[in-house]
Every structure is written in structure tokens, then in C-alpha cells.
Design a protein around this motif. Structure first.
Motif, PDB file in Angstrom:
ATOM      1  N   GLU A  86      42.129 -31.384  16.689  1.00 54.99           N
ATOM      2  CA  GLU A  86      42.530 -31.936  15.397  1.00 54.99           C
ATOM      3  C   GLU A  86      42.537 -30.860  14.312  1.00 54.99           C
ATOM      4  N   ALA A  87      41.542 -29.955  14.353  1.00 53.27           N
ATOM      5  CA  ALA A  87      41.486 -28.889  13.358  1.00 53.27           C
ATOM      6  C   ALA A  87      42.645 -27.910  13.524  1.00 53.27           C
ATOM      7  N   LEU A  88      42.928 -27.512  14.753  1.00 57.34           N
ATOM      8  CA  LEU A  88      43.987 -26.530  15.000  1.00 57.34           C
ATOM      9  C   LEU A  88      45.352 -27.044  14.578  1.00 57.34           C
ATOM     10  N   THR A  89      45.593 -28.322  14.765  1.00 54.77           N
ATOM     11  CA  THR A  89      46.918 -28.879  14.466  1.00 54.77           C
ATOM     12  C   THR A  89      47.061 -29.335  13.019  1.00 54.77           C
ATOM     13  N   MET A 110      37.607 -22.564  19.377  1.00 56.90           N
ATOM     14  CA  MET A 110      36.532 -23.516  19.104  1.00 56.90           C
ATOM     15  C   MET A 110      35.488 -22.906  18.165  1.00 56.90           C
ATOM     16  N   LYS A 111      35.268 -21.602  18.261  1.00 56.08           N
ATOM     17  CA  LYS A 111      34.347 -20.929  17.337  1.00 56.08           C
ATOM     18  C   LYS A 111      34.879 -20.992  15.905  1.00 56.08           C
ATOM     19  N   VAL A 112      36.190 -20.793  15.740  1.00 55.93           N
ATOM     20  CA  VAL A 112      36.784 -20.859  14.405  1.00 55.93           C
ATOM     21  C   VAL A 112      36.680 -22.282  13.860  1.00 55.93           C
ATOM     22  N   ALA A 113      36.980 -23.260  14.712  1.00 55.89           N
ATOM     23  CA  ALA A 113      36.915 -24.658  14.280  1.00 55.89           C
ATOM     24  C   ALA A 113      35.498 -25.037  13.861  1.00 55.89           C
ATOM     25  N   ALA A 114      34.506 -24.592  14.631  1.00 54.11           N
ATOM     26  CA  ALA A 114      33.108 -24.912  14.296  1.00 54.11           C
ATOM     27  C   ALA A 114      32.689 -24.244  12.992  1.00 54.11           C
ATOM     28  N   ALA A 115      33.105 -22.993  12.799  1.00 60.52           N
ATOM     29  CA  ALA A 115      32.705 -22.254  11.599  1.00 60.52           C
ATOM     30  C   ALA A 115      33.320 -22.831  10.335  1.00 60.52           C
ATOM     31  N   THR A 116      34.463 -23.514  10.463  1.00 64.44           N
ATOM     32  CA  THR A 116      35.162 -24.047   9.288  1.00 64.44           C
ATOM     33  C   THR A 116      35.036 -25.556   9.164  1.00 64.44           C
ATOM     34  N   SER A 117      34.253 -26.183  10.022  1.00 62.14           N
ATOM     35  CA  SER A 117      34.189 -27.645  10.064  1.00 62.14           C
ATOM     36  C   SER A 117      33.669 -28.247   8.762  1.00 62.14           C
ATOM     37  N   TRP A 118      32.853 -27.514   8.029  1.00 63.40           N
ATOM     38  CA  TRP A 118      32.235 -28.031   6.803  1.00 63.40           C
ATOM     39  C   TRP A 118      33.066 -27.771   5.560  1.00 63.40           C
ATOM     40  N   LEU A 119      34.185 -27.063   5.718  1.00 58.41           N
ATOM     41  CA  LEU A 119      35.028 -26.729   4.579  1.00 58.41           C
ATOM     42  C   LEU A 119      36.020 -27.846   4.268  1.00 58.41           C
ATOM     43  N   SER A 120      36.507 -27.846   3.036  1.00 60.13           N
ATOM     44  CA  SER A 120      37.609 -28.731   2.686  1.00 60.13           C
ATOM     45  C   SER A 120      38.872 -28.252   3.393  1.00 60.13           C
ATOM     46  N   ASP A 121      39.890 -29.114   3.457  1.00 64.28           N
ATOM     47  CA  ASP A 121      41.139 -28.719   4.099  1.00 64.28           C
ATOM     48  C   ASP A 121      41.732 -27.477   3.430  1.00 64.28           C
ATOM     49  N   GLU A 122      41.678 -27.431   2.105  1.00 63.29           N
ATOM     50  CA  GLU A 122      42.229 -26.290   1.378  1.00 63.29           C
ATOM     51  C   GLU A 122      41.494 -25.001   1.720  1.00 63.29           C
TER      52      GLU A 122
END
Length: 406
Positions: A86-89, A110-122
Motif C-alpha cells: 500500500e505504501a509503495l503504490t 520494506m525497510k523504506v516503508a517501515a522507516a516512513t510509516s509514521w510520516l504524513s503522506d506529504e
């Protein structure tokens, strides 16, 4: 779907597998690289398919279980796949593009997705753009560090709150195993204490590894850790050491620039100040090149006397210098790039930190190590492939009025 199945079951693949025995070392390494690039592209297809399934189901939680069943993975793994898809797309399109090019695999994504999971979409989109040119050729650990650093840079205030949240959630867990074994783990402990604890355990385990000691280092570390927990007694009672790198202005609270803990990576400024303010903390002034950020010298104003050249090299390198290895320099060997018996010199220009495994690897036939004048270490493998590593700068280019770092 039929096309993908045709590709993965094609006669061409069977022919490649059948001809492996006739290939030389260089050719089989190139084949493995090409296969990995192809796998990354297929993983991108898999993530898009999982994301489409989640969209069809309007994000229903049952998607995780369906993916687990279909791919024969446990629920936790399936949940990570769905979240990453979901994050990548949506939030990380450029990282997905790197997968399409075969330069980042699914694990790295998956490492990138985990590291950015707490950020806003922007903010996640901003991190994605920052990382686009920084991930190719990186290991999953390097990707994790780069992604965490970018995420903390984009939202420093959020990074501090997130760190406080995780540190407050520290806990001790026990997992019962089979055949009379069990595991104990400190989860989400303060990074400075966990790293210092491991350094002490590793040091005492190595001191016990004499010629007549039958236990492996892994066994000795486990035994030392349990002895310390049960009796409070280990070997020598010396304090363990971790290397924390932070700017003077950050230490004084004048800015919120990220700091770095060797062996771990970037940490928020608030956590760095907490560590630096500890009762056993020893501060050290480091003189850097204002343009490159590389270490030039160590100030001598310190509580304990300097260990000289060895200490300078460890502070400069931070971690094992073999590309992709992140063992802290305190647990590494100081090694001559040019062996002493072949004319090497004991100087900062010819010494690097290598963990024991990579120190031994350097002496294997066909491995060539070269150290350039700017500190770049080039490792050439027996198949002729070369990989570079440089001591990470303590900071970016500085203006003359900016304060020096510790």
C-alpha cells in the motif's frame, strides 16, 4: 498472469540452469546479479498485485490472512507485505520505480516503508524523492539507515516524539523454545545502553576465548550475558564505550540536527542530548574538515588519556570499513591495508577498522584491498568486482561562522 507463469517456467531458464556447471566464477556472479534484478522486478509486480487486492477489498483486515494463505507465509510477514504494498503504490512511487529497475529488492523496499510509516503522506513523498538516488547498490541495513535519516530530517519534531514513544515502551520478553532452550530479549531498549551492553558482553566473551576454550564466541556471549543477569558478575568491571556523534550546536540545544550512534545510525537530537548528559559520559572535541566533514584530528581535552593512533582511526571509521558491514569500530581490529611484511606502515593513512570476520576475509586468495588518500577503501573480489566505502562525514559543508562539532 499467463505471461508471468510462462516467464518463470520457460525453457530459457531451464537452459540457464543446465549450463551453470560450464560457467566460470565471474559469469556465475553476473548471473546471480541478473537473477536478483529480475527477482526485484517480479517483487514489484507482487506488491502491485497485493495493493490491488487491498483496494478491491477496501482495506479489509482479512486481506492479510488471504495473502498469508496464498503465499504460505505467517500472518506477521503477510501484514508487512500488505502494508509495504500500500505504501509503495501510494506514498513511495519512486522506491517502487527502483524495484522496477531491479536496483532495490522487496526486503529493501520494506525497510523504506517501515522507516516512513509514521510520516504524513506529504512527508513520505518528500523522503521518497530524497532517497531515489541514494539506494542503488546499498544493503538492506544501509537502506534502513538512509531511510531513517531522511525521515528524521523531514520531520524532526515527529522523530523526537516517536523515539520517546518507543523508548517508553521498552520491555523484557521470554520466548520458550523446544528441547530445553528459551530466548530472552530486551525489546526497544535505549540504543546507547543496548549497544554498550553488547560491547561489554562481546569484550568479556573474547577474553575467555583462549586456546583451550571449546565454546564458540556465540556460545560465550550467551553464557556471559546470562551470568551477568543472574549474578551481576562478569569479567572485568570496566565501562563499555559507545561513539555518539553530535554537533556542538545540537548539544547546546541551538538546533535539532540529527546525531549518529556508531553501529546504529541516526538518532533524534533530543535522544542524543539525553545520552550526552549521562553521569558517565565523556565528551571529546573532534576537529573536522569544514567542506568534507571528515575527521582531521581529535582534541586532547578528555578525562581519560588518549589511546593515540588507534583511537583516532576508530573515531574516524565508526564501523567496520568493509562495504556493508556495520560492526562498531570498538569491536573491530585495526588492520594494515598493505600488510606490514610487504611494506605497510602503521599510520592513519594505512590503517582501517575491520571486524574479525572481514579481517580474515582480506587475507583470502583473490581479495584485494586498496585505501585511497581521501580514505576511500576499495575492496575487489576474486571475480573482479569492486566495492567502495568511505568514512562517513560528521556533517555537510559548513560556513565559516558555524560552530565546530564535538
Amino acid at each position: 498472469m499467463a505471461l508471468l507463469k510462462e516467464i518463470t517456467e520457460s525453457n530459457a531458464l531451464k537452459e540457464v540452469n543446465g549450463s551453470l556447471a560450464m560457467l566460470g566464477d565471474k559469469d556465475v556472479v553476473e548471473l546471480a546479479v541478473a537473477a536478483s534484478e529480475g527477482i526485484a522486478r517480479l517483487e514489484a509486480v507482487r506488491f502491485r498485485a497485493i495493493a490491488q487486492l487491498a483496494r478491491h477489498r477496501d482495506g479489509a483486515s482479512s486481506v492479510v490472512q488471504e495473502v498469508a494463505f496464498a503465499l504460505s507465509v505467517v500472518d506477521k510477514r503477510a501484514g508487512s507485505l500488505v502494508t509495504t504494498a500500500e505504501a509503495l503504490t501510494t506514498r513511495l512511487p519512486r522506491t517502487l520505480g527502483l524495484m522496477d529497475r531491479g536496483v532495490v529488492d522487496g526486503f529493501g523496499a520494506m525497510k523504506v516503508a517501515a522507516a516512513t510509516s509514521w510520516l504524513s503522506d506529504e512527508d513520505a513523498l518528500a523522503v521518497d524523492a530524497l532517497l531515489e538516488d541514494r539506494l542503488e547498490g546499498r544493503t538492506s541495513e544501509q537502506i534502513r539507515k538512509a531511510a531513517n535519516h531522511a525521515a528524521m530530517t523531514v520531520d524532526r519534531e515527529g522523530a523526537s516524539r516517536r523515539s520517546e514513544h518507543y523508548r517508553a515502551g521498552r520491555r523484557l520478553t521470554v520466548r520458550q523454545g523446544e528441547s530445553g532452550v528459551a530466548s530472552i530479549e530486551v525489546e526497544d531498549g535505549p540504543v546507547e545502553k543496548v549497544n554498550a551492553a553488547y560491547t561489554r558482553i562481546d569484550r568479556e566473551a573474547r577474553a575467555l576465548k583462549t586456546g583451550d576454550e571449546p565454546r564458540t564466541l556465540d556460545q560465550l556471549r550467551a553464557d556471559v550475558a546470562l551470568d551477568l543477569l543472574l549474578s551481576g558478575q562478569g569479567g572485568k568491571g570496566e565501562r563499555a564505550e559507545v561513539f555518539l556523534y553530535l554537533d556542538l550546536a545540537t548539544y547546546l540545544g541551538l538546533n535539532e540536527d540529527l546525531a549518529e550512534l556508531a553501529g546504529h545510525g541516526p538518532i533524534p537530537a533530543s535522544v542524543a542530548r539525553e545520552i550526552a548528559g549521562g553521569p558517565d559520559t565523556v565528551l571529546r572535541r573532534i576537529i573536522t574538515d569544514p567542506l568534507s566533514g571528515q575527521v582531521l584530528d581529535l582534541g586532547r581535552d578528555r578525562y581519560r588519556p588518549s589511546a593515540g593512533l588507534g583511537e583516532f582511526v576508530r573515531v574516524r571509521d565508526r564501523e567496520c570499513r568493509r562495504p556493508g558491514c556495520h560492526r562498531p569500530a570498538q569491536a573491530c581490529d585495526l588492520d594494515h591495508v598493505v600488510p606490514w611484511q610487504f611494506g605497510g606502515h602503521t599510520s592513519a593513512d594505512e590503517l582501517v577498522d575491520l571486524c574479525r570476520r572481514d579481517h580474515r576475509l582480506k587475507d583470502e586468495p583473490g581479495w584485494v584491498y586498496r585505501l585511497a588518500s581521501d580514505g576511500t577503501l576499495t575492496v575487489t573480489t576474486p571475480t573482479g568486482r569492486s566495492y567502495d566505502s568511505s568514512p562517513p562525514p560528521l556533517h555537510g559543508p559548513r560556513l565559516a561562522e558555524e560552530p565546530p562539532p564535538f
